[in-house]
Design an enzyme around this catalytic site. Structure first.
Site, PDB file in Angstrom:
ATOM      1  N   SER A  65       0.822  -1.224   0.000  1.00  0.00           N
ATOM      2  CA  SER A  65       0.000   0.000   0.000  1.00  0.00           C
ATOM      3  C   SER A  65       0.850   1.266   0.000  1.00  0.00           C
ATOM      4  O   SER A  65       0.436   2.290  -0.542  1.00  0.00           O
ATOM      5  CB  SER A  65      -0.925   0.003   1.216  1.00  0.00           C
ATOM      6  OG  SER A  65      -1.905  -0.991   1.055  1.00  0.00           O
ATOM      7  N   THR A  94       3.473  -3.935  15.629  1.00  0.00           N
ATOM      8  CA  THR A  94       4.285  -2.718  15.725  1.00  0.00           C
ATOM      9  C   THR A  94       3.501  -1.524  15.189  1.00  0.00           C
ATOM     10  O   THR A  94       2.335  -1.651  14.804  1.00  0.00           O
ATOM     11  CB  THR A  94       5.575  -2.872  14.904  1.00  0.00           C
ATOM     12  OG1 THR A  94       5.216  -2.881  13.515  1.00  0.00           O
ATOM     13  CG2 THR A  94       6.302  -4.149  15.257  1.00  0.00           C
ATOM     14  N   HIS A  96       4.032  -0.065  12.452  1.00  0.00           N
ATOM     15  CA  HIS A  96       4.126  -0.016  10.995  1.00  0.00           C
ATOM     16  C   HIS A  96       2.783   0.368  10.366  1.00  0.00           C
ATOM     17  O   HIS A  96       2.718   1.154   9.428  1.00  0.00           O
ATOM     18  CB  HIS A  96       4.570  -1.388  10.481  1.00  0.00           C
ATOM     19  CG  HIS A  96       5.434  -1.321   9.273  1.00  0.00           C
ATOM     20  ND1 HIS A  96       6.795  -1.175   9.337  1.00  0.00           N
ATOM     21  CD2 HIS A  96       5.121  -1.343   7.954  1.00  0.00           C
ATOM     22  CE1 HIS A  96       7.292  -1.130   8.111  1.00  0.00           C
ATOM     23  NE2 HIS A  96       6.297  -1.233   7.254  1.00  0.00           N
TER      24      HIS A  96
HETATM   25  C1  DLZ Z   1       5.697  -3.927   5.345  1.00  0.00           C
HETATM   26  C2  DLZ Z   1       4.202  -4.006   5.277  1.00  0.00           C
HETATM   27  C3  DLZ Z   1       3.455  -4.470   6.382  1.00  0.00           C
HETATM   28  C4  DLZ Z   1       4.101  -4.883   7.669  1.00  0.00           C
HETATM   29  N1  DLZ Z   1       2.132  -4.593   6.326  1.00  0.00           N
HETATM   30  C5  DLZ Z   1       1.485  -4.227   5.187  1.00  0.00           C
HETATM   31  C6  DLZ Z   1       0.070  -4.332   5.104  1.00  0.00           C
HETATM   32  O1  DLZ Z   1      -0.641  -4.786   6.008  1.00  0.00           O
HETATM   33  N2  DLZ Z   1      -0.515  -3.919   3.946  1.00  0.00           N
HETATM   34  C7  DLZ Z   1       0.204  -3.420   2.878  1.00  0.00           C
HETATM   35  O2  DLZ Z   1      -0.402  -3.044   1.863  1.00  0.00           O
HETATM   36  N3  DLZ Z   1       1.540  -3.335   2.936  1.00  0.00           N
HETATM   37  C8  DLZ Z   1       2.203  -3.731   4.042  1.00  0.00           C
HETATM   38  N4  DLZ Z   1       3.557  -3.651   4.110  1.00  0.00           N
HETATM   39  C9  DLZ Z   1       4.317  -3.267   2.869  1.00  0.00           C
HETATM   40  C10 DLZ Z   1       4.437  -1.750   2.650  1.00  0.00           C
HETATM   41  O3  DLZ Z   1       3.224  -1.197   2.165  1.00  0.00           O
HETATM   42  C11 DLZ Z   1       5.545  -1.478   1.595  1.00  0.00           C
HETATM   43  O4  DLZ Z   1       5.296  -2.236   0.450  1.00  0.00           O
HETATM   44  C12 DLZ Z   1       6.937  -1.802   2.111  1.00  0.00           C
HETATM   45  O5  DLZ Z   1       7.190  -1.137   3.324  1.00  0.00           O
HETATM   46  C13 DLZ Z   1       8.015  -1.397   1.063  1.00  0.00           C
HETATM   47  O6  DLZ Z   1       7.988   0.010   0.834  1.00  0.00           O
END
Ligand code: DLZ
Length: 158
Positions: A65, A94, A96
């Protein structure tokens, strides 16, 4: 803002403009792919039901995302009439979750301010996978359907 007791996909189709002359860009995050594919299918089907030609529906996939903003900018540069950014962020242990949700929502606002092509926010920000299932074709409808209707209405404003 609670949607617990409502189906988000109920709408009055007589208020939705035709999409027969529109080109629509769908940007799809691959993270939580099962959910984002259901959102994509809901959006795609709804757009075609309202007259958008299959050839005029463009798709870009991005890893997560966080990258929806960059993908949406690329779609704007490709001269579509409206963009739908599709993602699903699910809370983990976390912070994040907060960083991604804030970044993508702020980034999409910035695109809407700086460009004349509307970008629709079709990003689920849920506490758990069940909430996402319920909102991507489950008991609370499909947020992709809702985003498609919003996209048709915004394109009509232009
Ligand atoms: C890293 C990450 C995490 C932990 N969770 C999600 C999520 O629940 N949904 C999502 O769309 N993307 C997640 N990401 C990935 C980040 O959006 C992104 O792709 C990475 O941090 C690389 O920039």
């Amino acid at each position: 803002m609670s949607t617990e007791n409502s189906n988000l996909s109920n709408f009055d189709s007589s208020t939705v403009p035709s999409g027969d002359s529109l080109t629509i860009g769908l940007v799809v995050s691959k993270w939580n792919e099962k959910i984002t594919e259901s959102l994509f299918n809901g959006a795609y089907t709804t757009l075609t039901e309202f007259g958008v030609k299959a050839n005029n529906i463009k798709r870009i996939d991005v890893p997560g995302s966080f990258e929806l903003v960059f993908g949406s900018k690329k779609m704007i540069q490709a001269k579509v009439d409206v963009v739908i950014a599709i993602g699903c962020v699910i809370k983990g242990e976390t912070e994040h979750f907060d960083y991604i949700c804030q970044s993508v929502s702020k980034g999409i606002i910035d695109l809407n301010i700086n460009f004349d092509t509307p970008v629709v926010f079709c990003v689920l920000t849920d506490n758990n996978i069940q909430q996402s299932v319920d909102r991507s074709g489950g008991k609370h409808g499909n947020k992709g359907v809702e985003a498609a209707i919003t996209a048709l209405k915004l394109a009509n404003l232009n």
